[in-house]
Write a protein that holds these residues in place. Structure first.
Motif, PDB file in Angstrom:
ATOM      1  N   GLY A 285      96.897 -14.033 -63.234  1.00  0.00           N
ATOM      2  CA  GLY A 285      97.832 -12.698 -62.915  1.00  0.00           C
ATOM      3  C   GLY A 285      97.600 -11.414 -63.711  1.00  0.00           C
ATOM      4  O   GLY A 285      96.550 -11.689 -64.497  1.00  0.00           O
ATOM      5  N   GLY A 300     100.533 -16.950 -64.669  1.00  0.00           N
ATOM      6  CA  GLY A 300     101.440 -15.680 -64.388  1.00  0.00           C
ATOM      7  C   GLY A 300     101.249 -14.406 -65.137  1.00  0.00           C
ATOM      8  O   GLY A 300     100.373 -14.464 -66.293  1.00  0.00           O
ATOM      9  N   ASP A 301     101.573 -13.167 -64.650  1.00  0.00           N
ATOM     10  CA  ASP A 301     101.215 -11.988 -65.432  1.00  0.00           C
ATOM     11  C   ASP A 301     101.795 -12.007 -66.915  1.00  0.00           C
ATOM     12  O   ASP A 301     102.764 -12.594 -67.379  1.00  0.00           O
ATOM     13  N   GLN A 315     101.445 -24.304 -63.227  1.00  0.00           N
ATOM     14  CA  GLN A 315     101.861 -22.997 -62.970  1.00  0.00           C
ATOM     15  C   GLN A 315     102.550 -22.410 -64.342  1.00  0.00           C
ATOM     16  O   GLN A 315     103.365 -22.684 -65.010  1.00  0.00           O
ATOM     17  N   LEU A 317     104.082 -19.811 -66.423  1.00  0.00           N
ATOM     18  CA  LEU A 317     105.027 -18.588 -66.260  1.00  0.00           C
ATOM     19  C   LEU A 317     104.521 -17.345 -66.604  1.00  0.00           C
ATOM     20  O   LEU A 317     103.773 -17.399 -67.572  1.00  0.00           O
ATOM     21  N   PRO A 318     105.048 -16.276 -66.227  1.00  0.00           N
ATOM     22  CA  PRO A 318     104.577 -14.825 -66.477  1.00  0.00           C
ATOM     23  C   PRO A 318     105.316 -14.818 -67.980  1.00  0.00           C
ATOM     24  O   PRO A 318     106.241 -15.502 -68.523  1.00  0.00           O
TER      25      PRO A 318
END
Length: 334
Positions: A285, A300-301, A315, A317-318
């Protein structure tokens, strides 16, 4: 000439990457490790490779549906149960009908050994088996091999204490064997070639060894897997491969330093990637910072990952900040 390649390990040291991809099929500088290995066998005159597979043969069948890898025909020998190293070699050799001098390689090593030289050394000595040896800085961490001036193995010393041996060379995982070695291994039994067969051959004066100081690395740890990738893009080895895979999408504002980007990877704006490997299909991200990390999944970002290993199903997370001790600086391991 045949070669048996041992690819039956579970790759536990490289989890979570190997939870979805067998270790020999993980890419190194965007080429599967098994393809690197089999290509080197082909250069040395190997005409058929037998894969000794202990579990999950399906990924190999899917990876090479036409039965060819790096231009060499491959034969699959799937063990009905784990047979250890010698048992696996004998099972594969019998399965493929090997009846002449053959090569054995562990599937988790990369090296620049001239295999033709090892075969020539073996034949010149009239040996039943010949080991490739490589030097190490700290022999106390390995099982070292003592060899006399004529090239014959005298003994193996497991994790020697200071003063116990003057040898600093270890088994590098490549062998040249005569078919008579197969007869030393009972059919269908679990037998170690390192602990049972080789010592018996030493007792008979039939095991030779050749040491070289060529590039050699065991890719089975996160740190060494990372280094094996970077060594193929920065001039450490004799050849340099592309650091960016096909169909990768990298935003123009991203900064990529000394890293390998896999096929179909997406890297969004503002990312900083340093000394890392982004494996095929991963999505990084925006404004993510990665250092010395291996990433298969999605990040994530605005996240920062240092010394991390991220599997395919992960996954991140941001805004996540992760620092792990799993993957040390690759330069520190050289």
């Amino acid at each position: 000439m045949h070669a048996v390649v041992l690819v039956g390990g579970c790759g536990t040291r490289l989890r979570p990457l190997t939870l979805t991809t067998p270790k020999p099929l993980l890419p190194i500088a965007n080429v599967r490790q098994l393809e690197h290995l089999i290509a080197s066998l082909g250069v040395a005159g190997v005409t058929e490779v037998v894969l000794a597979i202990g579990f999950k043969p399906e990924p190999f069948l899917q990876a090479f549906p036409d039965g060819v890898c790096a231009g060499i025909p491959i034969h699959y020998a799937v063990e009905p149960e784990p047979l250890d190293t010698a048992g696996a070699i004998a099972f594969a050799a019998r399965h493929a009908g090997i009846s002449d001098t053959f090569v054995v390689m562990n599937g988790d090593i990369l090296c620049d050994l001239n295999l033709a030289d090892l075969v020539a050394f073996h034949k010149a000595h009239g040996a039943e088996g010949t080991l490739h040896l490589t030097p190490v800085d700290d022999p106390s961490q390995y099982g070292v091999v003592e060899v006399n001036d004529s090239g014959w193995v005298q003994r193996f010393v497991e994790k020697p204490q200071p003063g116990e041996t003057s040898s600093n060379v270890v088994n590098a995982g490549t062998y040249v064997l005569e078919p008579s070695v197969i007869d030393r291994i009972p059919e269908g039994q679990r037998v170690s070639i390192e602990r049972v067969v080789f010592p018996a051959m030493v007792a008979d004066g039939r095991l030779a060894a050749m040491a070289t100081d060529d590039y050699w690395i065991d890719t089975g740890l996160p740190s060494t897997y990372l280094r094996s990738n970077l060594d193929l893009i920065d001039g450490t080895r004799d050849r340099i491969l592309a650091s960016v895979g096909a169909n990768a999408h990298i935003h123009s504002s991203a900064s990529i330093t000394h890293s390998v980007i896999g096929e179909a990877v997406v890297i969004d704006e503002g990312c900083v990637i340093i000394d890392s490997v982004i494996l095929p299909g991963a999505h990084i991200g925006a404004r993510v910072r990665l250092e010395r990390s291996l990433v298969m999944g999605n990040v994530g970002d605005d996240s920062s990952l240092i010394d991390c290993v991220i599997g395919a199903d992960a996954q991140v997370l941001p805004h996540t900040q992760l620092i792990s001790a799993k993957v040390p600086d690759p330069e520190a391991t050289k």
